[in-house]
Design a protein around this motif. Structure first.
Motif, PDB file in Angstrom:
ATOM      1  N   ASP A 103       0.839  -1.200   0.000  1.00 24.80           N
ATOM      2  CA  ASP A 103       0.000   0.000   0.000  1.00 24.80           C
ATOM      3  C   ASP A 103       0.873   1.249   0.000  1.00 24.80           C
ATOM      4  O   ASP A 103       2.096   1.167   0.136  1.00 24.80           O
ATOM      5  N   LYS A 150       1.131   4.985   1.655  1.00 29.62           N
ATOM      6  CA  LYS A 150       0.518   5.710   2.776  1.00 29.62           C
ATOM      7  C   LYS A 150       0.532   7.232   2.606  1.00 29.62           C
ATOM      8  O   LYS A 150      -0.370   7.909   3.083  1.00 29.62           O
ATOM      9  N   GLY A 188      -4.705   6.996   5.546  1.00 29.80           N
ATOM     10  CA  GLY A 188      -5.123   5.607   5.768  1.00 29.80           C
ATOM     11  C   GLY A 188      -4.607   4.697   4.658  1.00 29.80           C
ATOM     12  O   GLY A 188      -4.527   3.486   4.825  1.00 29.80           O
ATOM     13  N   PHE A 205      -2.447  -8.761  10.197  1.00 31.89           N
ATOM     14  CA  PHE A 205      -1.862  -7.993   9.107  1.00 31.89           C
ATOM     15  C   PHE A 205      -0.533  -7.474   9.650  1.00 31.89           C
ATOM     16  O   PHE A 205      -0.501  -6.652  10.563  1.00 31.89           O
ATOM     17  N   ASN A 218      -1.468  -5.141  12.604  1.00 28.46           N
ATOM     18  CA  ASN A 218      -2.862  -4.739  12.602  1.00 28.46           C
ATOM     19  C   ASN A 218      -3.674  -6.017  12.778  1.00 28.46           C
ATOM     20  O   ASN A 218      -3.233  -7.099  12.393  1.00 28.46           O
ATOM     21  N   ARG A 224      -6.769  -6.643  11.622  1.00 32.06           N
ATOM     22  CA  ARG A 224      -7.911  -6.622  10.683  1.00 32.06           C
ATOM     23  C   ARG A 224      -7.342  -6.513   9.275  1.00 32.06           C
ATOM     24  O   ARG A 224      -6.143  -6.318   9.083  1.00 32.06           O
ATOM     25  N   ASP A 265      -6.738  -1.710   4.475  1.00 34.42           N
ATOM     26  CA  ASP A 265      -7.565  -0.925   3.556  1.00 34.42           C
ATOM     27  C   ASP A 265      -6.660   0.142   2.954  1.00 34.42           C
ATOM     28  O   ASP A 265      -6.173   0.993   3.690  1.00 34.42           O
ATOM     29  N   PRO A 266      -6.287   0.089   1.686  1.00 30.38           N
ATOM     30  CA  PRO A 266      -6.951  -0.588   0.567  1.00 30.38           C
ATOM     31  C   PRO A 266      -6.275  -1.875   0.066  1.00 30.38           C
ATOM     32  O   PRO A 266      -6.571  -2.287  -1.061  1.00 30.38           O
ATOM     33  N   GLU A 267      -5.441  -2.552   0.863  1.00 36.61           N
ATOM     34  CA  GLU A 267      -4.828  -3.792   0.383  1.00 36.61           C
ATOM     35  C   GLU A 267      -5.887  -4.858   0.070  1.00 36.61           C
ATOM     36  O   GLU A 267      -5.775  -5.603  -0.912  1.00 36.61           O
TER      37      GLU A 267
END
Ligand code: GLY
Length: 436
Positions: free
Chosen positions: A212, A214, A226, A269, A286, A288, A291-293
């Motif tokens: 991603d 950032k 994000g 993550f 992380n 969860r 986002d956006p991966e």
């Protein structure tokens, strides 16, 4: 199965899109959802962090599986609230979610279990941070302990930037109670990789790799966001290094969490820094999906996502599960509102989404959108839409996403134009062609 998805972003739209294709899903709800998700699920007027109301709904509607998107409800104990009522949930409980909820906890956990990570000092006062700065040196990284929507990390490259960070973190206390404790951490140069694994408490099933972006502007300039875009595969991580990540990082993490009485179920993550292309260090955990991966990864997933989520929730994957990935690449460009990640206006009309989605292999996931007057689509958040594309090679996927993004208009629309360009350079070096 009846599914309840928690969240309202592009990640949750991608999860809803993927789960809608599952033969095992009969009905889907999303709290609170967004206009894109509303075409796939019944959206509920319940906030993603209203843990008791969410559990009440899941109980009343006999929801078979709750899938939690964002970190905040997990750190607030949503999984615990659901488990108390014997309701299956995909996502870690409050104790396990501390891996993301507290950077001080995760740093001491990594040190205890020998997981490669940068050295850091925990600081409560400006004086302590000044002394940590002298010890760690510049460049270094300031990180708040608590959740800060991806914005509580500042890389310090000079004495002036160090002074600015000290002011922000300690004098102005920009991050409130999330910044009660601050890590001053050694800087590791390299390539950042997002490594996501599905976990049932013991076993880990890796998802396709992703990268991603950032910073808000091209060339990795400007403040952290994000996430401005992603692509999958990551390209930077080769198969032997991926195996090292599993052996040296993921498995010790799962064993350590189990030994701490915090078995991890859900998606872990691992934010990695790949030093010199081969030495992976954990930057952060992380608890969860990224986002956006997630958007770039799920559009490449060949098989049904549901059995993976059910297995993780149950605490035992079906031993036969082995994800299959399309041979195509996935890319995601995030369209943001003018001013993001700073203050931005809402309510600006959006046009062209249907035209963009009409292109073969293009998927538009909603994030900060809402229905305005007469049901027209308007902006309502900083990250507005994720324009994703799947194609035979990464360069084609990125070009397709850019072409589709050009069809979408709203006042002040911004996106990065260099998503994937480093990966393309690497591919060119390796193969002499950017098309693989
Ligand atoms: N894209 C980074 C994150 O989800 O935290």
């Amino acid at each position: 199965m009846r599914i309840l998805i928690i969240g309202s972003g592009g990640r949750e739209h991608a999860l809803a899109w993927k789960l809608a294709q599952s033969p095992g899903v009969t009905e889907m709800f999303c709290a609170p959802g967004n206009p894109g998700i509303a075409s796939l699920a019944t959206c509920l007027p319940i906030g993603a962090s209203d843990t008791v109301e969410l559990a009440d709904f899941a109980e009343k509607m006999k929801v078979d599986l709750t899938v939690v998107g964002p970190e905040l409800p997990l750190t607030l104990g949503l999984a615990d609230e659901l488990a108390k009522r014997q309701l299956p949930v995909f996502g870690p409980n409050k104790l396990a979610a501390e891996l993301e909820g507290s950077k001080v906890f995760s740093k001491s956990f990594m040190k205890k279990y020998g997981i490669p990570t940068a050295d850091a000092e925990v600081c409560v006062t400006r004086k302590e941070a000044e002394s940590a700065l002298r010890k760690i040196g510049i460049p270094c990284v300031f990180k708040v302990d608590g959740l800060a929507s991806g914005k509580g990390v500042v890389v310090v490259q000079s004495a002036e930037e160090a002074e600015r960070a000290l002011k922000l973190f300690f004098d102005e206390r920009l991050f409130g109670s999330a910044g009660d404790r601050v890590l001053v951490e050694q800087f590791i140069a390299g390539e950042e990789i997002s490594f996501m694994v599905l976990c049932d408490g013991e076993r880990a099933i890796p998802l396709a790799t992703a990268k991603d972006f950032k910073r808000v502007f091209d060339g990795d300039r400007g403040p952290n966001t994000g996430g401005m875009g992603s692509h999958s595969p990551s390209v930077h991580l080769d198969a032997p290094t991926s195996r090292d990540v599993l052996t040296d990082i993921v498995h010790p993490t799962l064993r350590g969490m189990a030994a701490e009485g915090r078995p991890f179920r859900g998606v872990l993550f691992v934010g990695l820094m790949l030093e010199r292309g081969v030495n992976p260090y954990v930057l952060e955990y992380n608890v969860r999906f990224g986002d956006p991966e997630t958007q770039s990864v799920l559009i490449r997933m060949e098989d049904d996502l549901l059995p993976y989520l059910v297995g993780a929730a149950r605490g035992a994957f079906d031993p036969e599960l082995r994800p299959v990935w399309k041979k195509e690449a996935g890319a995601c460009l995030v369209l943001t509102a003018e001013g993001y990640p700073g203050p931005f206006e809402k309510g600006r009309p959006i046009t062209g989404v249907e035209e963009a989605e009409a292109d073969e292999g293009v998927f538009v996931f909603h994030s900060g959108t809402a229905r305005g007057p007469e049901g027209k689509l308007v902006t309502s958040g900083g990250r507005v839409l994720g324009v994703c594309a799947r194609a035979k090679g990464l360069s084609t996927a990125i070009r397709k996403a850019k072409n589709a993004a050009a069809k979408i208009s709203f006042e002040g629309k911004h996106h990065r134009t260099d998503i994937g360009s480093r990966a393309m350079e690497l591919l060119l070096e390796r193969t002499g062609s950017g098309l693989s």
